[in-house]
Motif scaffolding. Structure first.
Motif, PDB file in Angstrom:
ATOM      1  N   TRP A  22     -55.836 -94.001  29.869  1.00 42.30           N
ATOM      2  CA  TRP A  22     -55.082 -93.298  30.912  1.00 42.30           C
ATOM      3  C   TRP A  22     -55.671 -91.908  31.109  1.00 42.30           C
ATOM      4  O   TRP A  22     -55.953 -91.202  30.138  1.00 42.30           O
ATOM      5  CB  TRP A  22     -53.615 -93.130  30.513  1.00 42.30           C
ATOM      6  N   ARG A  23     -55.839 -91.488  32.351  1.00 48.81           N
ATOM      7  CA  ARG A  23     -56.210 -90.100  32.626  1.00 48.81           C
ATOM      8  C   ARG A  23     -54.946 -89.256  32.474  1.00 48.81           C
ATOM      9  O   ARG A  23     -53.880 -89.612  32.985  1.00 48.81           O
ATOM     10  CB  ARG A  23     -56.774 -89.970  34.041  1.00 48.81           C
ATOM     11  N   ASN A  24     -55.045 -88.177  31.719  1.00 47.48           N
ATOM     12  CA  ASN A  24     -53.862 -87.346  31.478  1.00 47.48           C
ATOM     13  C   ASN A  24     -53.228 -86.885  32.791  1.00 47.48           C
ATOM     14  O   ASN A  24     -53.919 -86.438  33.702  1.00 47.48           O
ATOM     15  CB  ASN A  24     -54.227 -86.122  30.630  1.00 47.48           C
ATOM     16  N   GLY A  25     -51.905 -87.048  32.861  1.00 45.78           N
ATOM     17  CA  GLY A  25     -51.176 -86.676  34.067  1.00 45.78           C
ATOM     18  C   GLY A  25     -51.092 -87.793  35.082  1.00 45.78           C
ATOM     19  O   GLY A  25     -50.466 -87.635  36.134  1.00 45.78           O
ATOM     20  N   GLU A  63     -57.134 -89.087  22.039  1.00 47.36           N
ATOM     21  CA  GLU A  63     -57.587 -88.538  23.308  1.00 47.36           C
ATOM     22  C   GLU A  63     -59.105 -88.412  23.318  1.00 47.36           C
ATOM     23  O   GLU A  63     -59.730 -88.125  22.290  1.00 47.36           O
ATOM     24  CB  GLU A  63     -56.942 -87.176  23.584  1.00 47.36           C
ATOM     25  N   SER A  77     -62.367 -86.774  25.814  1.00 45.82           N
ATOM     26  CA  SER A  77     -62.748 -85.913  26.936  1.00 45.82           C
ATOM     27  C   SER A  77     -64.055 -86.424  27.522  1.00 45.82           C
ATOM     28  O   SER A  77     -65.057 -86.559  26.805  1.00 45.82           O
ATOM     29  CB  SER A  77     -62.894 -84.465  26.470  1.00 45.82           C
ATOM     30  N   VAL A 129     -59.523 -85.450  30.490  1.00 52.12           N
ATOM     31  CA  VAL A 129     -58.961 -85.894  29.219  1.00 52.12           C
ATOM     32  C   VAL A 129     -58.267 -87.238  29.416  1.00 52.12           C
ATOM     33  O   VAL A 129     -57.461 -87.410  30.333  1.00 52.12           O
ATOM     34  CB  VAL A 129     -57.970 -84.858  28.657  1.00 52.12           C
ATOM     35  N   TYR A 130     -58.618 -88.214  28.553  1.00 54.63           N
ATOM     36  CA  TYR A 130     -58.061 -89.561  28.642  1.00 54.63           C
ATOM     37  C   TYR A 130     -57.330 -89.909  27.348  1.00 54.63           C
ATOM     38  O   TYR A 130     -57.782 -89.564  26.251  1.00 54.63           O
ATOM     39  CB  TYR A 130     -59.163 -90.601  28.859  1.00 54.63           C
ATOM     40  N   THR A 131     -56.202 -90.605  27.486  1.00 56.25           N
ATOM     41  CA  THR A 131     -55.475 -91.134  26.335  1.00 56.25           C
ATOM     42  C   THR A 131     -55.921 -92.581  26.111  1.00 56.25           C
ATOM     43  O   THR A 131     -55.994 -93.364  27.060  1.00 56.25           O
ATOM     44  CB  THR A 131     -53.957 -91.091  26.564  1.00 56.25           C
TER      45      THR A 131
END
Length: 326
Positions: free
Chosen positions: A177-180, A248, A250, A255-257
């Motif tokens: 997932w892309r953060n946000g 996470e 980068s 930043v990706y989860t």
């Protein structure tokens, strides 16, 4: 846990199909004569697929061609003929250039397949549909004695009145997932390599290979066993792998989860299918044979006058399960 039957996985359809060129032969007997190769796994889903090819003996030239056309094939269930269809194009669950039929089976159904093609000897094969995998539950937890290990606990009750054969494989998926952003950006899926040091049913002695080379490897990460040691008992099979928590990453300033998910696939096999997979694992582990220090081990086949496998199989799988949280 919710479990469902599905069509047989590509790992057993495609990967086994392309092993059709692997077989044991005697040069004095083969005399350069090609054989009919057939692969079919009735009982693995609503659709039974039958794939043919022509073998290429060691004295021959050319390439193995899958999807042999012009084959006269007959499928019988308990002596009753079942109609087969041909498809040139790939269909859902059916590879291109294969025969197929939509047919449900019951435990104990006897399947007979006969086939002939121009210039090749007529082949025949028989298998029996096994009972569904007798699953009670699937549980994941971090191993109490080693929190860095994720343990899969598969509880089942073996049927005492029959000799049974089983297999298990674990699928692993990483989702990003892309953060946000709540949408999944990317995911990848593969078959997980499992550690079976805590599972006595899967410990196999590979003889001199084991002494000189090391650990036993299961073909395509399909972990197989028979009920010889647990007949009629309730048993919990234990498989381990390294525990990985959400983390996470980068990438180019984003930043990706990352999150792991797992799916357990369980198989109940006919005797023929079990012996085939066992022979494939023995070949994978025959390092001495590759070094010409021991005989090359043959691939099991139950196809009379030909090569390949017609093996009964029932399969179920869990839903995708999130990894255990810290």
């Amino acid at each position: 846990m919710m479990v469902k039957y599905i069509s047989f996985m590509i790992i057993l359809g495609v990967s086994l199909l392309f092993t059709s060129c692997v077989y044991h032969f005697d040069l004095d007997e083969a005399e350069g004569i090609p054989k009919l190769v057939v692969y079919s796994y009735p009982g693995s889903g609503d659709t039974t697929v039958v794939c043919f090819s022509r073998s290429l003996p060691v004295t021959g030239k050319g390439e193995i061609v899958s999807g042999l056309t012009g084959t006269d094939v007959r499928l019988e269930v308990n002596g009753t003929p079942v109609g087969l269809l041909w498809t040139d194009k790939a269909l859902p669950g059916v590879p291109a250039k294969s025969y197929y039929t939509v047919q449900r089976y019951e435990e104990g159904d006897r399947i007979r397949l006969t086939a002939s093609a121009e210039g090749l000897e007529t082949v025949s094969s028989v298998t029996t549909i096994p009972a569904p995998f007798p699953l009670n539950s699937v549980h994941m937890e971090r191993k109490p004695s080693d929190p860095g290990t994720l343990q899969f606990q598969i509880n089942f009750t073996d049927k005492a009145s029959t000799v049974n054969y089983y297999a298990v494989t674990v699928k692993e998926r990483t989702k990003y997932w892309r953060n946000g952003d709540s949408r999944v950006y990317y995911d990848e899926e593969y078959t997980a390599y499992m550690d079976w040091n805590d599972e006595p049913l899967l410990k196999v002695s590979a003889g001199l290979d084991e002494i000189l080379i090391g650990d036993y490897t299961y073909y395509e990460q399909l972990y197989i066993w028979s009920d010889e040691k647990i007949q009629g008992k309730n048993y919990t099979l234990r498989l381990n792998k390294t525990y990985i928590s959400d983390y996470e990453t980068s990438i180019q300033g984003e930043v990706y989860t990352n999150r792991k998910q797992y799916k357990v696939c369980l198989y109940s096999l006919s005797e023929e299918f079990y012996h085939y997979l066992k022979s494939m694992s023995e070949q994978v582990n025959n390092k001495l044979g590759e070094s010409e220090l021991a005989p090359v081990r043959p691939t099991y086949t139950n196809v009379e006058n030909g090569f390949g496998l017609v093996g009964g199989c029932r399969m179920m799988q869990t839903e995708w399960m999130d990894g255990v949280k810290e």
